[in-house]
Design a protein around this motif. Sequence first.
Motif, short mmCIF file in Angstrom:
data_model
loop_
_atom_site.label_atom_id
_atom_site.label_comp_id
_atom_site.label_asym_id
_atom_site.label_seq_id
_atom_site.Cartn_x
_atom_site.Cartn_y
_atom_site.Cartn_z
N GLY A 65 25.98 23.47 39.41
CA GLY A 65 25.57 24.09 38.16
C GLY A 65 26.76 24.71 37.45
O GLY A 65 27.78 24.07 37.20
N GLY A 66 26.61 25.98 37.12
CA GLY A 66 27.69 26.72 36.49
C GLY A 66 28.39 27.64 37.44
O GLY A 66 28.94 28.67 37.00
N GLN A 67 28.42 27.31 38.74
CA GLN A 67 29.06 28.16 39.74
C GLN A 67 30.42 27.58 40.12
O GLN A 67 30.53 26.39 40.42
N PHE A 68 31.42 28.45 40.12
CA PHE A 68 32.78 28.06 40.47
C PHE A 68 33.28 28.95 41.61
O PHE A 68 32.78 30.06 41.81
N ALA A 69 34.27 28.44 42.33
CA ALA A 69 34.91 29.20 43.42
C ALA A 69 36.41 29.13 43.24
O ALA A 69 36.96 28.09 42.84
N VAL A 70 37.09 30.23 43.56
CA VAL A 70 38.54 30.34 43.39
C VAL A 70 39.12 30.96 44.65
O VAL A 70 38.54 31.89 45.22
N LEU A 71 40.26 30.45 45.10
CA LEU A 71 41.00 31.05 46.20
C LEU A 71 42.27 31.67 45.65
O LEU A 71 43.11 30.98 45.06
N LEU A 72 42.42 32.98 45.84
CA LEU A 72 43.64 33.70 45.45
C LEU A 72 44.38 34.07 46.73
O LEU A 72 43.94 34.96 47.47
N ALA A 73 45.45 33.36 47.03
CA ALA A 73 46.20 33.60 48.26
C ALA A 73 47.09 34.82 48.10
O ALA A 73 47.68 35.05 47.04
N GLU A 74 47.17 35.61 49.18
CA GLU A 74 48.02 36.80 49.23
C GLU A 74 47.77 37.71 48.01
O GLU A 74 48.67 38.01 47.23
N THR A 75 46.54 38.12 47.88
CA THR A 75 46.13 38.95 46.75
C THR A 75 45.35 40.15 47.27
O THR A 75 44.48 40.01 48.13
N THR A 76 45.64 41.32 46.74
CA THR A 76 44.90 42.52 47.13
C THR A 76 43.57 42.55 46.39
O THR A 76 43.42 41.91 45.33
N PRO A 77 42.58 43.30 46.91
CA PRO A 77 41.30 43.41 46.20
C PRO A 77 41.46 43.95 44.78
O PRO A 77 40.72 43.54 43.88
N GLU A 78 42.40 44.86 44.58
CA GLU A 78 42.60 45.40 43.23
C GLU A 78 43.10 44.30 42.29
O GLU A 78 42.61 44.17 41.15
N GLU A 79 44.06 43.50 42.74
CA GLU A 79 44.54 42.40 41.92
C GLU A 79 43.44 41.38 41.68
O GLU A 79 43.31 40.82 40.58
N ALA A 80 42.64 41.11 42.71
CA ALA A 80 41.53 40.16 42.57
C ALA A 80 40.53 40.67 41.54
O ALA A 80 39.97 39.87 40.77
N HIS A 81 40.28 41.98 41.52
CA HIS A 81 39.35 42.54 40.54
C HIS A 81 39.88 42.33 39.12
O HIS A 81 39.12 41.96 38.22
N ARG A 82 41.18 42.53 38.93
CA ARG A 82 41.76 42.33 37.61
C ARG A 82 41.69 40.86 37.20
O ARG A 82 41.39 40.52 36.04
N VAL A 83 41.96 39.97 38.16
CA VAL A 83 41.86 38.54 37.86
C VAL A 83 40.43 38.17 37.51
O VAL A 83 40.18 37.39 36.57
N ALA A 84 39.47 38.71 38.25
CA ALA A 84 38.06 38.42 37.97
C ALA A 84 37.67 38.88 36.57
O ALA A 84 36.96 38.18 35.84
N GLU A 85 38.11 40.06 36.18
CA GLU A 85 37.82 40.55 34.83
C GLU A 85 38.47 39.65 33.78
O GLU A 85 37.86 39.35 32.73
N ARG A 86 39.69 39.19 34.06
CA ARG A 86 40.36 38.32 33.10
C ARG A 86 39.65 36.97 32.98
O ARG A 86 39.47 36.44 31.87
N LEU A 87 39.22 36.41 34.12
CA LEU A 87 38.49 35.15 34.08
C LEU A 87 37.16 35.30 33.36
O LEU A 87 36.76 34.44 32.57
N ARG A 88 36.46 36.39 33.63
CA ARG A 88 35.17 36.62 32.97
C ARG A 88 35.35 36.78 31.47
O ARG A 88 34.55 36.28 30.67
N SER A 89 36.43 37.44 31.07
CA SER A 89 36.70 37.60 29.64
C SER A 89 37.00 36.25 28.99
O SER A 89 36.56 35.98 27.87
N GLY A 90 37.75 35.40 29.70
CA GLY A 90 38.03 34.07 29.15
C GLY A 90 36.78 33.22 29.03
O GLY A 90 36.63 32.46 28.06
N LEU A 91 35.88 33.33 29.98
CA LEU A 91 34.64 32.55 29.92
C LEU A 91 33.68 33.07 28.86
O LEU A 91 32.77 32.36 28.44
#
Length: 894
Positions: A527-553
């Motif tokens: 469907g509309g579900q995606f998965a991403v692997l962020l190697a060597e990333t802290t949870p804080e960085e992952a949260h910022r990436v998630a916000e950026r991806l959500r904003s782009g979508l």
Amino acid sequence: MSDHHGGAGPGPLPAVSTTADTPDEGQQWASEEPPPNRRFLVFSVLVLTSSLVAAALVSPWSMPSGGAQVIWVGLLLALGFLVAEQLGINIDVRSGVSWSISFSEIPLVIGLFVAPFEVVLAAHLVAGVGTLLVRRVQDRILYNAGAMVFEIVSAFAVFGFVNRWLAGVGPSWTGVLAGALAAPLSSTLLALVCVRVLGRRMRLGAAVRLVLRTLVLGLVNASTGVVGYQVVMHAEAGWPLLVLAMGGLAALYIAYSGLLREQRDLEALSEVSLIVARSGHQAAAKPSMGLADPNEVAEVTDPDEWQVIAERIKDQLGAARVVLRLRFDPQLPLHTVVSGADLPGEMYDVEATGPKADALLRLPGSHVRHFRRGDAVPEVRHALLRRDAEEALVVPLRSASHLLGVVEAHDKLSRWRGFGQADTRLIGTMASHLATAMDNRRLLATLRHDAYHDPLTGLLNRPGFRRAAGEPIRQHPDSVVLRIDLDVLSTVSDALGYAWSDRMVVAAGRRLRDALGPDVALARLEGGQFAVLLAETTPEEAHRVAERLRSGLAASYPVDRLTVEASSVVGYSTPRTVGTDAEDALELDVDALLQRADVALRAARSSGENVRVYLPTMGQIFLRRFQLVTQFRQALETGQVKVHYQPKVALPSRQVLGVEALVRWRHPEFGRLDPDEFVPAVEAAGLVDALTGFVMDQSLIRVRKWLDRGLRIAAAVNLSVRSLDDPNFPDRVAEALERHQVPPELLTLELTESGVMADPQRALPVLRRLHTLGVTLAVDDFGTGYSSLAYLRQLPVDEVKIDKSFVLGMGTDLGDLAVVRSIVELGHSLGLIVVAEGVEDDAARDQLAAMGCDVAQGYLISRPLSESRLEAWLQARTTQARGLRDETVLTLLS
């Protein structure tokens, strides 16, 4: 005599050598890098100079008596040496090992018997150097010429020494035999010195075995020459016998060489096919990042493997050069691999199509062409000239109408003549095998790509993401897995069709790829579900990436002349569980991380957040729900699940009309469970039919007991919307009523308003069949859904139940009071019985009675009671009287 033109590297191989020896023997110097040309040139000059000096020293005292016909003898000897050069044979000793046999000792033996030193030396040089010139092996002429001189010098030196030493003792041919053995031995020792001087390695054991083989086969050849000479010179009519013997041996040799050639051809075909197949399997086993790159399907394998194939074809054909031009993808240029003599630089990148296409690359079909520069058409002659080739065998590699590549073989070296029919058949068959293997490799790579990639977006699918993310997660414990869920797809699909929702998914995948870059593993799960692997990333960085991806979508999508804005929710998890110590961190696999990220995503959706990280408490909630679902059937069988009943009384007469059956579960681990916790989980797991059947059977058993006592008390059972999707459900209700001998009007089936109105047309046939049975149908929680009066009029229902939220608030909220009054009036206008839930005080009961509400239910009357407590309540709180139909009527006491 040495094989002066076929050795490994610049140096010669001796007359007895291993052309395909074991790794610790014959390949000890062949695997090294070639030495600098200057170094070899100096060594070659030194060998030639020293050999000439030795010839000058040996010539005065080693010259045998000559004859008048010395010129003819020299020509015959040159011819003999020339024939011996061309009649070499390879004998397979064992798997992977063969001996190369040269017959040059035979004419040398004849020369020792009948010719002077200078004549034999000249004949040997004419045959050997002439052969090298014809074969265009010009870079080793000096060394090979020196080696040839050393052979003749050593032969005559040993020959003269042995004859003087024996001085008539023993056979006269002893010196000839010893001299003939000295020639191959000297060339072998010289080759070993060359290997050493040029800095290459060869083990002592391998060198000793090589010398011994040289002596053994040299002895055989020399003995043959001595025997032949003795027979011709001393036997009566000896030369015809020798001709017959040699003819028979020649016939055997021709037959055996044909068999050897066929065997080597089959081995070469098998080896080429195996190499290509192995490279295809290795490419299929290589993990992919799923970058949606079509060229990834045609990824070029290790060039060394194709180099081995080119060298194998060159050796088998005896060609000066073999060129493989391979196309791994229709969009990519030809990949060129060269074995043998170097190809001019301008011929590496040539075009196969278009107006500037090379003449040898645009040949139609897939059969072999044999071109010679002397008789070729101008454009083919020009192509051969650009390749610096006199002749060429060319065969296109095709799969259907697709050009996979071209195989070119330039200039035959192993014979004076050019390529023959056997060479044409071999390269054609080999090209056919190569094309088939390449096509299979392409098919395997395509199947592998399709197996691990989503066909819509070109991104990884779930197996592909598991494959690409497994090793990075094990290597980098600080990796983070994100799950992204794109909303509104179902709305777009319902309104415009799946094609437009698919376009939104493709656009969303492209936005994610652009935001993440090409090196991040990205997958579309479903469907509309995606998965991403962020190697060597802290949870804080992952949260910022998630916000950026959500904003782009969230940026608008153009959809069929409309602009659609789609929100998204992101959940993420890490192999190291958040909230635990580093020592207690739990390493997880990809599936577990995806499941945890999905738990975080659902938690974010239920809480109204956009991005959430997985917490252990979330997993406990879903684990508990999983346990409830898996243990539910056992709970039914073991009596953990029971039915409680809440009485309903008529207004204002307070006559007990019936009860509502409510399920209760006392879990041995979790204690008393609220129905709102386990009923939705049971319904989602598809076990609602078992729950409905259990409650209905228990209720009908209770009604049957009351009937046996003369009491007509109805029982109401709640239905799931899933029951309305089952066309066989009315049959099961009828069977249950007949089995318990209960009149249908004493069974009420309650359906939620939202459940019925979600798809009234689909529920209507089942409701009509239930109504035909005589079962009472009630709409529960009326007023909270999205009822349409038009549909409500069409539905065959008998009751409406006012939701308790309105009844509880009508004493203090005039709005709730107005809603209750409206529902009562609406129900009566449609001829329905109106039931009020949540009656908890006398004021509410009196207000409902004044409005004309028919039935009341709530804590004012009674809480839900177990079967035994219900009987006690009936005895304590009701009085019995005779009804109009001579049945016992229970009336609630004040």
